[in-house]
Scaffold this active site. Structure first.
Site, PDB file in Angstrom:
ATOM      1  N   GLY A  15      -5.773 -19.992  -6.721  1.00 58.01           N
ATOM      2  CA  GLY A  15      -5.916 -20.959  -7.808  1.00 58.01           C
ATOM      3  C   GLY A  15      -5.628 -22.325  -7.218  1.00 58.01           C
ATOM      4  O   GLY A  15      -6.211 -22.689  -6.204  1.00 58.01           O
ATOM      5  N   ALA A  38      -4.395 -19.676  -2.296  1.00 61.23           N
ATOM      6  CA  ALA A  38      -3.145 -20.406  -2.554  1.00 61.23           C
ATOM      7  C   ALA A  38      -1.921 -19.524  -2.300  1.00 61.23           C
ATOM      8  O   ALA A  38      -0.883 -20.007  -1.826  1.00 61.23           O
ATOM      9  CB  ALA A  38      -3.130 -20.938  -3.979  1.00 61.23           C
ATOM     10  N   HIS A  56     -10.276 -20.182   3.205  1.00 58.64           N
ATOM     11  CA  HIS A  56     -11.685 -20.557   3.002  1.00 58.64           C
ATOM     12  C   HIS A  56     -12.164 -21.460   4.142  1.00 58.64           C
ATOM     13  O   HIS A  56     -12.933 -22.394   3.916  1.00 58.64           O
ATOM     14  CB  HIS A  56     -11.881 -21.310   1.674  1.00 58.64           C
ATOM     15  CG  HIS A  56     -11.444 -20.573   0.446  1.00 58.64           C
ATOM     16  ND1 HIS A  56     -12.240 -19.657  -0.199  1.00 58.64           N
ATOM     17  CD2 HIS A  56     -10.281 -20.615  -0.259  1.00 58.64           C
ATOM     18  CE1 HIS A  56     -11.590 -19.180  -1.267  1.00 58.64           C
ATOM     19  NE2 HIS A  56     -10.410 -19.742  -1.314  1.00 58.64           N
TER      20      HIS A  56
HETATM   21 CA   LIG Z   1      -7.832 -23.255  -4.660  1.00 61.23          CA
END
Ligand SMILES: [Ca+2]
Ligand SMILES: [Ca+2]
Lengths: 238, 238
Positions: free
Chosen positions: B91, B125, B161
């Site tokens: 998130g 996260a 990512h």
């Molecule tokens: Ca994020």
């Protein structure tokens, strides 16, 4: 503080794909700074090497016939007190904001720009810190500033280097739009995503978008496309 | 604190392009959590709506025969004290870290994972906060946490990512590599950029990269390509 004297130029980016620093605004700058401004006080705090950054900017401004004084050359607070105009350059927004607080410049810059009406130009990180707070920077949090609150020269946020989502992407990380929407899940200040080449000119309570289009995000509303040359003054009061 | 009992699974991402939550690690999870773990305590603090996030994760884990307890369901600190295993989902990293401190969970999670040896899984996260600090998150700073220091279960940073620069891009904003290099201009902790689908498994002082390749950034050195399945244990001690 009254906002009627402010005179701001807030750029999405400083360096363009043609590699000429500030090429998209050079024609405007003599008029923006005004003939009484002989020297612009440059704030290089968004990069670690203040001397080389200032030297680079000094060379670019020399081509426009404007002198540059690095704010870090001597006493920074005194330099802001004496400044005829201020330019805060891009780099890392967290590093910039931390340095502004460490050098105790935040209040004085606000006073010089809002009360004394000296011209303020910012690009990228220098535009982020001109707003309410740095919550919509694209930068990594490489250092910890004492707060995200910034100079508050305008009552909204800027997202510089704004870029539309790529519909062909298979990357699962958030797009820029996703990130701005995340912000609006926890707060409601408007965010103006200015595409590269774009900038806003603020004169008192009038604001015009120049150079490129932008995308405006407000909590609970659909994002709005803002055409180049449109009047965005309503963002200064809503 | 000794690190020999830690048992971590740190994922670059949770949701894949096939839209099946955790599809790339489902086969591993029963073995990772172990047969004695009946219920995983899920930390939904990276998103604003803890109930719906927990419900979503509960459904996904139910398909694997694992129960989920939301840490926010009842007393959060007590739930961590009683946890058989912890999963912190993705998130917004700033929102997550701020909530962890506000709920006073940081010390207790460290103790449960490092001293008691309960399994810890993080994604995105949730992997950022497992490291030294959140300086290399990709997220926007939508809220202000009391510090960027995090759980410190491993002595390096993760960039989740992770994505290589696009050589065809004309966008002037920083690439991911530029951003990580900016961090190394002001600090020297190594940064492991884990591509989507990739994750690290840490057992005591052994660490293996699984699922995809990664790129390792160290201050003053050329970035290094880390192949899928390679041993990265040296990052736990250097
Ligand atoms: Ca994020
Ligand atoms: Ca930047």
């Amino acid at each position: 503080i009254a906002m009627s004297r402010r005179n701001l130029l807030l750029l999405s980016n400083s360096k363009n794909h043609d590699s000429v620093y500030l090429s998209h605004v050079r024609q405007l700058l003599p008029n923006f700074f005004g003939s009484s401004v002989k020297t612009v006080t440059f704030v290089p705090y968004a990069l670690p090497d203040c001397d080389s950054y200032t030297s680079y900017v000094r060379d670019a401004f020399a081509e426009m016939g404007i002198n540059v004084k690095g704010v870090h050359e001597g006493n920074a607070l005194e330099n802001i007190k004496q400044a005829e105009a201020i330019y805060i350059g891009g780099g890392n927004t967290f590093l910039l904001l931390k340095n502004l607080y460490e050098q105790k410049l935040v209040e004085e810059i606000r006073k010089r720009v809002l009360t004394d009406g000296i011209p303020y130009m910012g690009s990228s990180a220098g535009s982020n810190v001109a707003t309410v707070a740095i919550n919509t920077t694209n930068d990594m949090p490489i250092v910890f500033p004492p707060t995200f609150d910034a100079l508050q020269l305008v009552p909204f946020h800027i997202n510089p280097h704004y870029i539309d989502p790529n519909p062909d992407s298979t990357h699962m990380g958030e797009s820029r739009v996703d990130r701005i929407n995340e912000y609006h899940e926890v707060a409601d200040t408007p965010v103006l995503g200015i595409r590269e080449g774009g900038f806003v000119k603020v004169e008192g309570n009038k604001m015009t978008l120049l150079g490129n289009s932008a995308r405006l995000f407000r909590k609970g509303k659909d994002a709005v496309e803002c055409a180049k040359d449109s009047d965005l003054s309503y963002l200064l009061t809503e």
